[in-house]
Design a protein around this motif. Structure first.
Motif, short mmCIF file in Angstrom:
data_model
loop_
_atom_site.label_atom_id
_atom_site.label_comp_id
_atom_site.label_asym_id
_atom_site.label_seq_id
_atom_site.Cartn_x
_atom_site.Cartn_y
_atom_site.Cartn_z
N GLU A 14 -22.20 57.09 -8.89
CA GLU A 14 -23.58 57.57 -8.73
C GLU A 14 -24.07 57.22 -7.32
OE1 GLU A 14 -25.50 59.35 -10.85
OE2 GLU A 14 -27.03 59.28 -9.29
N GLN A 16 -26.85 57.39 -5.67
CA GLN A 16 -28.11 56.65 -5.48
C GLN A 16 -27.94 55.17 -5.78
OE1 GLN A 16 -30.65 57.83 -3.98
NE2 GLN A 16 -29.72 59.87 -3.88
N ILE A 17 -27.10 54.86 -6.77
CA ILE A 17 -26.84 53.45 -7.07
C ILE A 17 -26.06 52.82 -5.91
CG2 ILE A 17 -25.68 51.87 -8.66
CD1 ILE A 17 -26.33 53.72 -10.92
N ARG A 19 -26.25 53.66 -2.94
CA ARG A 19 -27.16 53.54 -1.81
C ARG A 19 -27.91 52.20 -1.85
NH1 ARG A 19 -32.11 57.40 -1.30
NH2 ARG A 19 -33.32 56.08 0.07
N PHE A 20 -28.52 51.88 -3.01
CA PHE A 20 -29.29 50.63 -2.98
C PHE A 20 -28.41 49.40 -3.07
CE2 PHE A 20 -29.65 51.17 -7.68
CZ PHE A 20 -29.32 49.89 -8.09
N SER A 23 -27.42 48.83 0.45
CA SER A 23 -28.55 48.32 1.21
C SER A 23 -28.75 46.83 0.93
CB SER A 23 -29.79 49.17 0.87
OG SER A 23 -30.91 48.36 0.74
N GLY A 58 -17.80 52.79 -15.64
CA GLY A 58 -17.71 54.18 -16.11
C GLY A 58 -17.48 55.14 -14.96
N ALA A 84 -22.78 49.91 -17.50
CA ALA A 84 -23.96 50.58 -18.06
C ALA A 84 -23.94 50.46 -19.57
CB ALA A 84 -23.96 52.05 -17.67
N LYS A 105 -26.36 47.01 -16.21
CA LYS A 105 -27.36 47.94 -15.68
C LYS A 105 -28.52 48.07 -16.65
CE LYS A 105 -24.12 50.97 -13.26
NZ LYS A 105 -23.55 52.32 -13.25
N PRO A 106 -29.76 48.19 -16.23
CA PRO A 106 -30.17 48.10 -14.82
C PRO A 106 -30.34 46.65 -14.41
CG PRO A 106 -32.02 48.63 -16.24
CD PRO A 106 -30.86 48.49 -17.13
N PHE A 107 -30.17 46.39 -13.12
CA PHE A 107 -30.27 45.00 -12.63
C PHE A 107 -31.19 45.00 -11.41
CE2 PHE A 107 -26.48 47.19 -11.27
CZ PHE A 107 -26.63 47.21 -9.89
N GLY A 108 -31.80 43.86 -11.14
CA GLY A 108 -32.67 43.72 -9.99
C GLY A 108 -31.86 43.42 -8.74
N ILE A 109 -32.46 43.72 -7.60
CA ILE A 109 -31.78 43.47 -6.33
C ILE A 109 -31.55 41.97 -6.12
CG2 ILE A 109 -32.02 43.69 -3.82
CD1 ILE A 109 -31.51 46.26 -5.26
N GLY A 110 -32.54 41.16 -6.51
CA GLY A 110 -32.41 39.72 -6.35
C GLY A 110 -31.20 39.20 -7.11
N ARG A 113 -27.98 40.25 -5.32
CA ARG A 113 -27.71 39.49 -4.09
C ARG A 113 -27.27 38.08 -4.40
NH1 ARG A 113 -32.72 41.06 -0.23
NH2 ARG A 113 -32.20 39.01 0.62
N HIS B 260 -25.50 55.78 -21.96
CA HIS B 260 -25.00 55.86 -20.59
C HIS B 260 -25.86 56.78 -19.74
CE1 HIS B 260 -22.41 57.41 -17.35
NE2 HIS B 260 -22.01 56.15 -17.30
N ARG B 263 -29.28 55.22 -19.03
CA ARG B 263 -29.28 53.97 -18.25
C ARG B 263 -29.00 54.23 -16.79
NH1 ARG B 263 -27.06 50.64 -22.80
NH2 ARG B 263 -28.85 49.40 -23.40
N THR B 267 -31.18 52.71 -13.92
CA THR B 267 -30.61 51.75 -12.98
C THR B 267 -30.99 52.13 -11.55
OG1 THR B 267 -28.75 51.49 -14.46
CG2 THR B 267 -28.46 50.67 -12.24
N THR B 268 -30.88 53.41 -11.25
CA THR B 268 -31.24 53.89 -9.92
C THR B 268 -32.71 53.59 -9.64
OG1 THR B 268 -29.71 55.69 -10.35
CG2 THR B 268 -31.09 55.89 -8.40
N VAL B 270 -34.77 51.38 -11.07
CA VAL B 270 -35.03 49.94 -10.93
C VAL B 270 -34.52 49.46 -9.58
CG1 VAL B 270 -34.38 47.66 -11.78
CG2 VAL B 270 -35.04 49.44 -13.40
N LEU B 272 -33.77 51.11 -6.71
CA LEU B 272 -34.44 51.64 -5.52
C LEU B 272 -35.85 51.07 -5.39
CD1 LEU B 272 -33.20 55.35 -5.54
CD2 LEU B 272 -32.53 53.51 -3.98
N ASP B 274 -36.88 48.30 -6.59
CA ASP B 274 -36.75 46.88 -6.27
C ASP B 274 -36.42 46.69 -4.78
OD1 ASP B 274 -36.99 44.29 -7.05
OD2 ASP B 274 -34.90 44.08 -7.69
N THR B 275 -35.58 47.60 -4.26
CA THR B 275 -35.24 47.52 -2.84
C THR B 275 -36.50 47.63 -1.99
OG1 THR B 275 -33.19 48.63 -3.36
CG2 THR B 275 -33.76 48.51 -1.04
N GLU B 278 -38.72 44.51 -2.50
CA GLU B 278 -38.18 43.28 -1.91
C GLU B 278 -38.05 43.38 -0.39
OE1 GLU B 278 -36.53 40.40 -3.86
OE2 GLU B 278 -38.19 41.16 -5.09
#
Lengths: 234, 480
Positions: A14, A16-17, A19-20, A23, A58, A84, A105-110, A113, B260, B263, B267-268, B270, B272, B274-275, B278
């Motif tokens: 995915e 977009q996933i 991407r972050f 980042s 997946g 997921a 998933k979903p998980f926070g950036i903190g 990291r 799936h 989610r 996930t995307t 949450v 993005l 969050d990015t 933060e």
């Protein structure tokens, strides 16, 4: 971002996933390379020799567990799974195949990291950690088979000791029940996993300040246990 | 074998047979009479013997005996000299007459025995063929009605009518065996060790009982019917099981693909949001705050989604419980880690009874229960309230309670709180879908426990129980 900064391979279909995640990795001063499939991921892993692999389970072409099995044939690079699925058996299969840690998933950036930091730090302390281990107010000298808590020697039975050794020598990793049972009681005892639970509880009562609120010997519910040398920083 | 029913029709036939035997003898005499002078006596004897033989073959023993005597008489009267005298003065041919009579009688006996044997063989053959046919019909039967149809067909061929009671009940068989109403014979349909029903048989003509030979035949029929019913039973069971498996597989596939597919975008979202939230300093403060809100809402949506999926799995039985023996303390620790991570002001007072035994439960699900209860306790408690989690043994159960000393449950709502989409406070600003307690109830009940809410001194309490059961033995250190 120089050539010395650690390289992370992100295998996730995915965009977009990716991407972050990338980042967040750059914020941890990591370089990131991206792959969208198992085949591409294995190819990149072989060419670029990353310091860390972040793997979605997946993937479109093949099962992520296959990726780990093939990677483990020639590499010990730490692997962080992104799953997921809420089904614990997928995570267990990936961990038993050789993955080190997982994020659901979903998980926070903190959270991401923190995991990446911990995994890179462990892999940089490469290899031998020596015989001396310390966590909380506990010191363990594996060469002399001595465990002290706040200076006082703690008596551990042989199996409690073997279990502690497995935890001390795999800090931060998620250890599946099957892994621990094989190491401490030997294969063929997997049906008796209540032994593992009982011995973990005994270790906590002997070594943790508050056994109901453990800081070091943590339960990954439905999966296994994790030994955390430092209390999680907040 | 012939049937035991003597009908008026049969007796008329017998009289006709005797008359025919008499006629054959007279016919023989009539044919031989014109040739009397040209033929020798032995030839004429042969003619009469032939007549007796024919009668014996065609009409059976009785008519043949009659034919023997009549032949001797006719021969003596018309052909033996002196003619027209019966048994008078002809000492010369006494032996001839005696032998003629003896041969006639022996022939009658032999022929009729052979005929009886042939009849018997034929009857047996027909019996076998009928059994074979009924077996074939029953083998193809798709349900009890078709089995009965085949049985009735077979029975009606032998002047009987039958009825079939299909039931998986052994008591029925006992009743059937000891139960012989006049005119009705019952046969239990026993296949293997199980009785599949009862076959009740009545003669069509109720003046006549069931003959022995018929009894055996009906017994054979009953065992065929029992086998057929058993086969149908297992075929149906197999089909049901197959359907169920296919159904569950489909449901589970739908759930996991839903899980799936929903989610991944969450996930995307949450990640993005969050990015952005933060990314310190890169966004104006209010934009970063907005991003944080988006992240939190997406997280809340994820929680709702997982609650719904848990609920669907629990209700559909597609995910059986993964129960294992474990200390309850273990799941308390992991639940607290999840619950307390949410905010620094969250602190839970733990009160676990010492030496709790191992409990048999699905840790993932019970962790969900504890997290939901702790979440609720924090959500509805006033700031600074004390939240406590306690576990103690109560006879056959482990009783767990999560209490806060803040707000009480609204009176009158306690009973309905565990329904789907019921919330403690109407229209409240407190987030949550109202699924939390319903999930807890479903999980606890799946474990064989119960869950209830109550107001205790100055606060609200939710308690649930898990059955205690007998834990597996733990061998001491040296021999695990």
């Amino acid at each position: 971002m120089n050539a010395q900064s650690p390289l992370t391979l992100v295998v996730e279909d995915e965009p977009q996933i990716r991407r972050f995640v990338c980042s967040a990795l750059r914020d941890e001063s990591c370089r990131a390379s991206e792959a969208g499939s198992v085949a591409q991921g294995l190819d990149l892993a072989a060419r670029e020799r990353p310091d860390l692999v972040i793997l979605d389970l997946g993937l479109p072409d093949r099962d992520g567990v296959d990726f780990i099995r093939e990677l483990r044939v020639w590499s010990a690079v730490p692997v962080l799974i992104l799953s997921a699925r809420s089904d614990e058996s997928d995570k267990i299969a990936a961990l038993d195949a050789g993955a080190d840690d997982y994020l659901t998933k979903p998980f926070g950036i903190g959270e991401l990291r923190a995991r990446v930091r911990a995994m890179l730090r462990r892999s940089q302390m490469c290899g031998d950690a020596g015989a001396l281990h310390a966590f909380g107010d506990v010191e363990a000298d594996l060469a002399r088979h001595v465990v002290r808590r706040a200076g006082a020697e703690i008596h551990l039975t042989p199996q409690e000791y073997r279990l502690l050794v497995q935890m001390l020598t795999n800090p931060g990793r998620v250890l599946t029940q099957a892994f621990l049972i094989d190491k401490v009681w030997g294969p063929g005892n997997r049906e008796n996993n209540h032994y593992l639970r009982i011995y973990v509880a005994r270790l906590r009562h002997k070594l943790e300040a508050d056994p109901a609120r453990p800081r070091h010997i943590l339960t990954e519910t439905g999966v296994g246990y994790r030994f955390q040398p430092q209390s999680p920083a907040h | 074998m012939s049937f035991a029913f003597a009908t008026p029709f049969a007796s008329t036939r017998r009289v006709a047979d005797y008359l025919a035997a008499v006629a054959v003898c007279w016919l023989t005499a009539a044919v031989a009479l014109p040739l009397r002078d040209r033929l020798d006596l032995p030839d004429i004897v042969m003619l009469f013997l032939l007549a007796v033989f024919v009668v014996a073959t065609l009409l059976g023993r009785g008519p043949a005996v009659v034919a023997s005597f009549l032949s001797v008489a006719l021969f003596d009267y018309y052909f033996d000299t002196p003619h027209h005298l019966l048994f008078l003065g002809d000492t010369e041919h006494v032996l001839t007459l005696a032998i003629m009579l003896a041969v006639g009688l022996v022939t009658a006996q032999l022929v009729s025995r052979a005929a009886a044997k042939a009849d018997d063989a034929q009857a047996r053959e027909r019996e076998t063929r009928q059994l074979y046919e009924v077996a074939r019909d029953m083998a193809g039967a798709r349900d009890g009605t078709e089995v009965l149809e085949a049985a009735r067909h077979y029975l009606s061929d032998r002047g009987l009518s039958g009825n079939l009671v299909v039931a998986d009940d052994d008591r029925l068989a006992d009743r059937a065996e000891g139960h012989h109403v006049t005119g009705i014979a019952s046969f239990p349909l026993r296949a293997g060790t199980k009785v599949r029903g009862v076959l009740a048989v009545t003669p069509l003509d109720d003046r006549i009982g069931l003959a022995d030979t018929q009894h055996r035949a009906v017994e054979a029929l009953a065992s065929l019917a029992a086998l057929a019913l058993e086969r149908i039973h297992y075929a149906e069971a197999a089909q049901r099981a197959e359907l169920l498996v296919a159904d569950e597989r489909l449901r589970s596939a739908v759930l996991s693909s839903l899980s799936h597919d929903l989610r991944t975008p969450l996930t995307t979202l949450v990640g993005l949001a969050d990015t952005l939230a933060e990314g310190r300093g890169t966004l104006p403060a209010d934009a970063a705050e907005t991003a944080g809100v988006i992240r939190d809402q997406a997280q809340a949506m994820h929680k709702l989604l997982s609650d719904l999926l848990y609920m669907a799995r629990l209700k559909s039985n597609s995910a059986p419980l993964r129960r294992e023996w474990q200390p309850f303390e273990d799941v308390v620790g992991s639940s607290l880690r999840l619950a307390e991570n949410v905010g620094p002001d969250r602190h839970v007072i733990i009160d676990l009874a010492p030496d709790l035994p191992l409990i048999f439960f699905d840790a993932v699900l019970i962790e969900r229960v504890l997290c939901n209860l702790l979440d609720n306790a924090f959500k509805y408690a006033r700031p600074g309230a004390r939240i406590s989690l306690a576990a103690r043994l109560a006879s056959a159960y482990l009783e767990v309670s999560v209490c806060n000393d803040g707000s009480e449950f609204p009176a009158g709502r306690i009973e309905s709180m565990f329904g789907l989409f019921v919330r403690g406070t109407n229209e409240s600003s407190i987030p949550g879908g109202g699924l939390g307690l319903a999930i807890c109830k479903a999980i606890v009940e799946a474990h064989g426990g119960s869950i209830w809410a109550e107001n205790c001194v100055g606060g609200a309490c939710v308690r649930f129980t898990l059955p205690r059961l007998t834990p597996p033995a733990v061998v001491s250190e040296d021999e695990p």
